[in-house]
Design an enzyme around this catalytic site. Sequence first.
Site, PDB file in Angstrom:
ATOM      1  N   SER A  50     -12.369 -13.761 -22.980  1.00  0.00           N
ATOM      2  CA  SER A  50     -13.475 -14.453 -22.337  1.00  0.00           C
ATOM      3  C   SER A  50     -13.707 -13.891 -20.931  1.00  0.00           C
ATOM      4  CB  SER A  50     -13.207 -15.965 -22.327  1.00  0.00           C
ATOM      5  OG  SER A  50     -14.378 -16.696 -22.028  1.00  0.00           O
TER       6      SER A  50
ATOM      7  N   HIS B  45     -14.122 -16.389 -29.438  1.00  0.00           N
ATOM      8  CA  HIS B  45     -13.997 -17.831 -29.241  1.00  0.00           C
ATOM      9  C   HIS B  45     -13.994 -18.616 -30.554  1.00  0.00           C
ATOM     10  CE1 HIS B  45     -15.285 -16.534 -25.219  1.00  0.00           C
ATOM     11  NE2 HIS B  45     -14.804 -17.670 -24.776  1.00  0.00           N
TER      12      HIS B  45
ATOM     13  N   GLU C 197     -18.483 -10.337 -28.155  1.00  0.00           N
ATOM     14  CA  GLU C 197     -18.607 -11.720 -28.615  1.00  0.00           C
ATOM     15  C   GLU C 197     -19.001 -12.568 -27.422  1.00  0.00           C
ATOM     16  OE1 GLU C 197     -16.261 -14.519 -27.947  1.00  0.00           O
ATOM     17  OE2 GLU C 197     -15.320 -13.342 -26.373  1.00  0.00           O
TER      18      GLU C 197
END
Length: 310
Positions: free
Chosen positions: A116, A280, A215
């Site tokens: 992330s 995620h 992503e």
Amino acid sequence: MRPLVRPPRLAPGARVAVVAPSGPVPEERLQAGLDVLRGWDLDPVVAPHVLGRHGTLDYLSATDAQRAADLQQAWCDPSVSAVLCARGGYGAQRMADLLDWDAMRAAGPKVFAGFSDITVLHQAFATRLGLVTLYGPAAAGVDFLKNARAQEHLRATLFAPESVRTLTAVPPGGSPLVPGRARGVTLGGCLSLLASDLGTPHAHTGARGALLLMEDVGESPYRLDRYLTQLLRSGWLDGVAGVALGSWAACGPYEVLRTVLADRLGGLGVPVVEEFGFGHGEGALTMPLGVPAELDADAGTLTLDVPALS
């Protein structure tokens, strides 16, 4: 892109440091993550400010200087074999320029893992330290704590990386958005961070020759369109060899998002595989960055030329 230096794999009893370069960490989740690591016969140590909170900005785990000091001290501690991020969130960009990269380079290669917001640090570890890193579950992440697949894939990557040289998309994903095979060095992370990191001192200057892994979470389709368009207009995607797309949790209806991805990436003329199963989403795979590999979009596989860790 050239392959990067692979850090040594972990052995039972290895000391690993847990840091929080970005957002604050709930104590119960941290303790649960530490229990998982101890169950792997690792010796986890917690950096001083992992459970901290910035005085005025509650989305940061501590001040920029404190978060940078935690990471640098953990990395430069010769007794530490790996540095694992407790979570993502936001804040890595604010502290990346406070790190002494010369001192960290002198400390030698070791394992670095997170995902992330940690994308910013993955880029910096590649460009400043020349190291392979692991884009994988956070030590106090919700999915990691509840999902055996996420735990097992990270554990295998850390201890027996040769056993996970072929990464296979998590069912029912892994379908080709654009069919074909491609070779390159893995690079990437969270799309919004790749876009916002453009032009900064520690970011990759482009994805030429790379197998790009992307992503994101909580971004509407038009915002993802904007990030991809920024990467396209800047020339950052020029010469990319292939693309593997991970999870898009809370990014709107997938059929809408798929249209955006096909529109923005289809013109690259390279293989693109969708819904590969990292990021995620549930049971996320651990994806090595900086390793030469072959992407087979039709089969939904990414095969590393060498194990992620030496």
